[in-house]
Design a protein around this motif. Sequence first.
Motif, short mmCIF file in Angstrom:
data_model
loop_
_atom_site.label_atom_id
_atom_site.label_comp_id
_atom_site.label_asym_id
_atom_site.label_seq_id
_atom_site.Cartn_x
_atom_site.Cartn_y
_atom_site.Cartn_z
N LEU B 47 0.73 -1.14 0.22
CA LEU B 47 0.08 -0.03 0.05
C LEU B 47 0.92 1.21 -0.06
CD1 LEU B 47 -2.93 -0.69 2.55
CD2 LEU B 47 -2.97 -1.08 -0.11
N ARG B 49 3.98 1.17 -0.72
CA ARG B 49 5.02 1.89 -1.78
C ARG B 49 4.21 1.98 -3.31
NH1 ARG B 49 9.24 -2.98 -4.07
NH2 ARG B 49 9.31 -1.99 -6.34
N PHE B 50 3.36 1.45 -3.53
CA PHE B 50 2.56 1.69 -4.68
C PHE B 50 1.33 2.71 -4.75
CE2 PHE B 50 4.43 -2.53 -4.90
CZ PHE B 50 5.26 -2.43 -5.99
N ARG B 51 1.67 3.71 -3.58
CA ARG B 51 0.40 4.61 -3.71
C ARG B 51 0.57 5.61 -5.06
NH1 ARG B 51 4.91 5.93 -0.80
NH2 ARG B 51 5.40 7.95 -0.76
N GLN B 52 -0.56 6.34 -5.38
CA GLN B 52 -0.50 6.63 -6.67
C GLN B 52 0.70 7.94 -6.75
OE1 GLN B 52 -4.15 8.81 -7.42
NE2 GLN B 52 -3.87 8.46 -9.76
N ASN B 55 3.92 6.12 -7.30
CA ASN B 55 3.88 5.18 -8.36
C ASN B 55 2.91 5.67 -9.33
OD1 ASN B 55 5.05 3.01 -10.01
ND2 ASN B 55 3.58 1.72 -9.20
N PRO B 56 2.97 6.79 -10.19
CA PRO B 56 1.73 7.30 -11.09
C PRO B 56 1.68 6.17 -12.22
CG PRO B 56 3.95 8.53 -11.42
CD PRO B 56 4.19 7.56 -10.32
N LYS B 57 2.32 5.25 -12.53
CA LYS B 57 2.00 4.46 -13.75
C LYS B 57 1.98 3.00 -13.28
CE LYS B 57 1.39 3.40 -18.35
NZ LYS B 57 0.52 2.65 -17.89
N ALA B 58 0.81 2.37 -13.47
CA ALA B 58 0.66 1.08 -12.84
C ALA B 58 1.10 0.13 -13.85
CB ALA B 58 -0.60 0.69 -12.55
#
Lengths: 602, 261, 121, 284
Positions: B47, B49-52, B55-58
């Motif tokens: 949650l 590390r990959f918050r928007q 990390n804007p690009k999934a």
Amino acid sequence: MSTATSTQHGTGHAHPAHEHHHEHHEPGFWQKYIFSTDHKMIGIQYGLTSLLFLFFGFMLMMCMRFQLAYPGKPIPVVGGLLEALLGEAAKGGVISADLYNSFGAMHGTIMVFLAIVPLAFGAFGNYVTPLQIGAPDMAFPRLNMASYHVFFWGGVLMLASFFVPGGAAKSGWTSYSPLATVAEFSRPFNGQTMWLIGMVLLITSSLLGAVNFITTIIQLRARGMTWMRLPFFVWAQFVTGFLLLLAFPPLEAAGILQLVDNLFHTSFFLPTGLVVSGQQLPVSGGGSPLLWQHLFWFLGHPEVYVLILPAMGVVSEIIANNTRKPLWGYKSMVYAAMSIGFLSFIVWAHHMYLTGMGTKVATFFQTTTMMISIPSVIILTALFISLWGGSIRFNTSMLFAVSFLPMFGIGGLTGLPLGFNASDIYLHDSYYVIGHFHYVVAPGTIFALFAGIYFWYPKMTGRYMNEVLGKIHFWGSLVGMNLVFAPMFIQGLRGMSRRMSDGGATYFGADDIALKLNTSITHAAALLAVAQIPFIINVFASIRSGRKVEGDNPWNATTLDWATPTPPPHGNFASEPVVYRGPYEYSAPNAQGGYISQDQKP
Amino acid sequence: MTQLLQKLGMPAPAAAHGPALDDFVGYVHVLMLILFVGWLAYYLLALYRFRQSANPKADYTGVKSHMSTYLEIGVAVVEVVLLVGFAVPLWARAVDEFPVAKGDPKTDPIEVQIMGQQFKWSAHYAGPDNKWGKQEIKSASATNPFGLDANDAAGKDDVVCALGEPFKLPLGRAIICKISSMDVIHSFKLTAMRVTQDAIPGMTIPAHFTPTKVDKYVITCAQLCGSGHAVMRGDFEVISPEDFDKWYAEKAKSGGAGSFE
Amino acid sequence: MSDHSNHAPAHADGHDHHDIASHIRTYLVVFGALLVGTVITVGMYYVHFESMAVTVAVALFIASIKAFLVAGYFMHLLSEKKVIYSMLAVTVVFFFALGTLTLWSSNDMPRNSEAKALYVP
Amino acid sequence: MEIPYTYKPRPDTGLYNAKVGIWLFLASEIMLFGALFSSYILLRVTSPEGEWPLVERAWPHGLLNIPIGTFNTAVLITSSVTVVLAWAALKMNQFGKFRAYMLVTLACAFGFLGIKSYEYNEKFTHYELRLKDGQVHTGHIEVNGKHAGFWDFGSIYNLDRLGKEQVKEIAFTADPAKPKPGEKHAEGAAHEHKKMTVQVSDIQKLDAFILRNHTFFAIYFVVTALHGLHVLGGALVLGYFAFPGASMWRKNPEQFTNRIEVAGLFWHFVDLVWIFLFPVVYLL
Ligand code: HEA
Ligand code: HEA
Ligand code: CUA
Ligand SMILES: [Cu+2]
């Protein structure tokens, strides 16, 4: 929270201005809001009714929790009202043991059959499923309407049962015989009788719903919507439909038999030689109390998956959407859901380990119980892994959806020591069980449903719900739920039994930790109640004053429910949709704008 | 492990099979704890590390490793071990392997009939003659829960602790409780002894344990049985075998079938 | 199931008159068989087999044949679609699970060799 | 807006909606009656051994009227074949024949229900009598010189009611002794109906063959009544299609034919239940 005009509820002649070209004429108020055959309106009817029941079930529980924390003290605020309504049973605003049992039984019944199932299956299922498969409506719209009305009257009957002499059913939501029959033996028409008739209506309603859902999903998928292109939500509803369809009838049979036991003094579930209050009971005898339990739990266990599968469906949609990436392991999730559905029919006797069960049968049932935990782990794992590599947007709906995962995790994991019969010897019917299943249904399912409400609200109304109120609601609920249910594991390990109107005071000294936790749990429940206020305000206020959505697809979602006008008109789609790809093409390599809708031409 | 659970609130076991059962509860909780902590750590990390904003690009594909499959298999294997290695044998011991009488009155198991009724427990021993008095449904009443026949000789010396009267058990002797009920379903739960068995009318179900600690104990009714369910408490005492013999002999004189009207 | 776009003939079970006429003959034969089955079942009652198990087995066997005839011919189950078969298959599995597991459970109980049952009829 | 596949089959499944719906519904009915059958078996195998009515809670055997039951079975089977013939008539475009077959079906349906209520009444007026001296009989009673029937007396006689009405004695006509299994009917003697006069003060138990008398009657009445409700419901639907609903035939023959097929499926299912019910409760 329906079409833009539904704000004028009750004003009668709602003549919406927006374009309904293809309608021949505008239906009147009754046709539009009460006897509607439109799946969306029926979904909203289900939703509002079940939220009211959810609230009511919670209020019953607040009264009980108050009693547990402050035995013998009158309930603040509603105590007088209870006394006025229920008389002797709530004398001086204090809940009697009988009333505690009634409230407990009705809390369980209402939460399961009148709140969560209708919300998860009736409301979300009705509103979203046809949209997601690209259908204009349910396969049998009038059956759909009938299903809601039967449900509604079943609920009314349940509520009315509080006011019959003797009070509402008080033998637990499980209604074990012989207690359910002998509790008011001299008064055949009692609360339990009403409960049984109410259940027969609710079961009938669910059966109609299940037939309708399954047929709709099999028959009305849009062109190109193959089985493996169905959103996981639809799969969850599909499996749920089968659970309801095949597990409920045995309970209906059992309900009829118990009804006959109560009304005509037969003894399907009464063994020979019952001596109640020193008197031989005047019945023929020869029945079997365990038969009732088998028939009840044959439904009872699949029922708990009815409570959880739609929740998993909702959470999957929201997680895929807000991580902006496809669900990881979609296929394995689908197969896992099917295995859960199948296995859930052959684990039921894990609720009956201590009714005298030999090693062979007990081994069979605990083996199947352990087997069924594996597909649950698979689904949860897939959702967890789906988070990795995402670009996570934390809006309110996503917050609720992601916190579903650890909450369900706690609830599911604590199911394991109950599933092993050796440890169940100690934990059976203690607060550990209460903690276990509330973690699954309350912070689990309820959170998922909250998430769903925040997520689909813009589609239903054309407006967003307020994010600030939403976040207050979320954090308050998260903290409240955990403070309520985590201590129950300790109480359970301490040996505290459930369904104790005095909260265990007969067995524990006043300074025992188990009793002290009762008070703190009650305070936490009050916090939980307060945390719901912003939500209730939010639901109603946002219909008029919420921020307007910018387009038909405010979350940039891929599934067909967002390819409709907002709110969707009668018939749903402006033109017949055609599906070209799987449900979660987020961040696909060739996607423009970060996602490809299912119906976008390749 | 067992200690940890006891810290969490489990009372100390007072029966011979108690520690094994507690250990098992402990092992299951270890499995749960490992899964919970492991997943929770991973979850929070994901949650965060990959918050928007971070990390804007999934990533379209996401995880490629087969870790999760191994993990699921691992969970299944542990469950099988717990099942086959512990749960099934423990259960078999509880419901099949009843202690048998070898003909020695000092060590033979003692049988006690347990009867639940709204909202009391009663206990019934065969008495010094080791013969149960004659019992019939039609003799059963509010005060005679076991339906003892007042005229039966074998019943004269039966020891009956009826309607909530505390009863006694000897230390270190196997006890076989034959549990039944006369009205609705109750549940005979001895928290400290790690014994739970539903008391179901129309059925008599045996359960057994060997007490290992002299003390006073309670019976909890663990199945909803009506308005008095919460207060349906029973009491019993585990005493030394010598004290027990004394009590038994005394009780045999006063109790028994004859004492009912 | 196949993709929607694989259009199968619209009238999978479109019968013409001739077809139907032959069906009707089948229906009448089945009708006769059902009546015969009924007579046999009842006749069996008056014959009295020694063993109860044999009686039950024979009666249920005949009933199953009759059920097969009704379901297979009157209800056209013999030429039904896959979807329906799969639905009924799970139903039948659960139907038997309910019956057999319940019975099995009530036969497998903790037993203590000398347990004397008081309140047992 | 129109719902697709209401009567045209969907190409990939080959089915129209109502066909899927009715089979799903029947699946749930299988579970409903399955649960009742399971209950029947469980209750029966756990009942004590012995010969009813001498052993009070033994399972009664062969009490129901087999000739009538057999006849009723035939009636129901006939209705099943006529319903499928009605459907076939529609397929061949012969509306008149359709209606004739439907009429036969309806006649059978109501005939079945009529016969069933006659049987019910027979049971409601048949008594089990236990005397304090241990004698046990079954038969018919007369109170104050009147045969105790169900409909004319309003409620069923038992000890309580005799006491309330201050009846001192009743006349009892005992059934002829039943031959033991395997034995031939001994001509003459066994067929005799023994008449006796019974003092109410000597009676230990008196109850008609009604639900509360014995679990067998309880489950017999519940299951057959539930089945009867299905017959009634089915008959109403068929009646609707045969008359007011038949106007659809002109507007949309295909849809109408489908409806008859679906209603017929339900009707066959009701027949199917009876195929098992009849041997299980009457014969075994
Ligand atoms: C939605 C509801 C729901 C769900 C999903 C479950 C799921 C399970 N339940 Fe539960 N259960 C109930 C609702 C539910 N239950 C209710 C209502 C009762 C009480 C009824 C009554 O008596 O009134 C009950 C009672 C109950 C009992 C009877 C206890 C007793 O009375 O003594 C048992 C025993 O086997 C049991 C077992 C299980 C098991 C093994 C699962 C398994 O399916 C669980 C599988 C899930 C997992 C194994 C979790 C996997 C997750 C991870 C591995 C990830 C973890 C990650 C983090 C924490 C970050 N349950
Ligand atoms: C789906 C099932 C479900 C749910 C959701 C809940 C929710 C809750 N339950 Fe319940 N419970 C049961 C099912 C459920 N319960 C069952 C089956 C039993 C056993 C009964 C028995 O023994 O027979 C039980 C028993 C039970 C007990 C044990 C009683 C006893 O044994 O003596 C307790 C004790 O604290 C309890 C507490 C709670 C609490 C605090 C909640 C909270 O989580 C409630 C949360 C609810 C809300 C937060 C309300 C939100 C509502 C709104 C926001 C309204 C909005 C309205 C509009 C917009 C119109 N429950
Ligand atoms: Cu006895 Cu609860
Ligand atoms: Cu379960």
